[in-house]
Design a protein around this motif. Sequence first.
Motif, short mmCIF file in Angstrom:
data_model
loop_
_atom_site.label_atom_id
_atom_site.label_comp_id
_atom_site.label_asym_id
_atom_site.label_seq_id
_atom_site.Cartn_x
_atom_site.Cartn_y
_atom_site.Cartn_z
N VAL A 3 0.86 -1.19 0.00
CA VAL A 3 0.00 0.00 0.00
C VAL A 3 0.90 1.24 0.00
N TYR A 4 0.63 2.14 -0.92
CA TYR A 4 1.48 3.33 -1.05
C TYR A 4 0.69 4.62 -0.80
N ILE A 5 1.37 5.60 -0.24
CA ILE A 5 0.80 6.95 -0.17
C ILE A 5 1.28 7.66 -1.43
N LYS A 204 2.17 1.83 -7.02
CA LYS A 204 3.07 2.92 -6.66
C LYS A 204 3.19 3.90 -7.83
N SER A 205 2.94 5.18 -7.55
CA SER A 205 3.08 6.18 -8.60
C SER A 205 4.51 6.73 -8.60
N ALA A 208 5.05 8.82 -5.53
CA ALA A 208 4.68 8.22 -4.23
C ALA A 208 5.65 8.66 -3.13
N LEU A 209 5.10 8.94 -1.95
CA LEU A 209 5.94 9.41 -0.85
C LEU A 209 6.59 8.24 -0.12
N CYS A 210 5.80 7.20 0.15
CA CYS A 210 6.31 6.07 0.90
C CYS A 210 5.26 4.96 0.85
N SER A 211 5.58 3.84 1.48
CA SER A 211 4.57 2.77 1.59
C SER A 211 4.11 2.67 3.03
#
Lengths: 333, 85
Positions: A3-5, A204-205, A208-211
């Motif tokens: 899961v990614y932010i 993940k884009s 993406a900042l982190c997971s």
Amino acid sequence: MSVYINSIQQISAQQPLSEDWFNEPIMHTEAYNRAIDVDYKQYLAPNVARRLGKILKRALVVSKKAMEESGVAQPEAIITGTGLGCIENTEIFLEKLVREGEELLNPTYFMQSTHNTISSLIAIDAKCHSYNNTYAHSGISFECALQDAFIQLETGKIKNALVGAHDEMTPVYFGILKKSGYLGKANQHFAGETAVAMMLSTKKSERALCSIDGVEKMYTGGKELEGVRGVKKLLSDVDYVMIGTNGVDEHDAVYFDNCAQLFSGIPLLQYKNIFGEGYTMPALGVYAAATCLHKGEIPNHLFLGEKNTKKFRKILCYNQFEGKNHTFVLLSR
Amino acid sequence: MEDLIVKLKEEIIEVLNLEDVTPADIDENAALFGDGLGLDSIDALELIVLMEKNYGIKLKDPAEGKDIFKSVKVLADYIAAHRTK
């Protein structure tokens, strides 16, 4: 499934829709500070904005920005955490109720005085008919919303989700919380407001900042956390722990005692010194940690204690509410 | 009647929070709903409350609103004929 932010936005006591706080934080000295609003006319059409209270304007703008930056126009889930909901409209509605003798009440304030107005407004604006939920669980509202999204994403039920954390602090409510001893204590970080929206995705884009590696929450009833099932699996190779210390000794002691037991020797970070205290502030802790992971550095003002320059890959966000509810969000680069 | 129309325009702007709209911007003969001011069903509810609170007019049948809320001029005529305060 990972899961990614993929995107995250905030309106708070720091510079809104901006990462300026990272290098030039606004250090507030008052006990109570409202969020710094943007010019909403730049983001919302007049006919959309005219009925909305501050919390709704903020929620809509950060959500639209987060969706835009992630390239998702219609999320598969919209999940909001809010401690107080639309408290400003609730106050106006109740004042009119008393003043008008329970007659002739304006419908707008009534309709927009509920907690789930926020999620539904975002859905209406995005023309989104998918899963829509709101968690109103005081100091762990955000983590409840995040965990709901995380489980659905991790198990493959959905591919993306918009998670928000929104709270406003009115002068009246600040006064009540001050009297009750929750806010406004000597040395306590200021009472603030939250508007955070993040797009989570299993894909993940590029931006993406982190997971998010794990979300756990538990109720201990005030007992020690050591040995509690679920926490230890999040502890491997954690480089920093982001905690919600707020300057009040007895409140912070819970953090320090539990950190000494569970995270001994792991450097601690803070965020409430610049974002303030409030029911959904942990969302800004996750926001700050995610930003640090994305940038690969940690600014001086987030360190609790000596600055550390070691390389890092994992930050665990630990929040406790009244020493009984505990939440853990593990983020990694 | 002119005074009532101006007062009504001011009240509509305030109660419906029509930002950046002045009384002069509202054509008293233009439609309030649809193409004119673009008001919606929630605004209709607010106008019903406004009529009762400020002019003592209680609409017994909400369907009456369709005719009464055609324009500011029509609304002013109705209020002038039925007001109790």
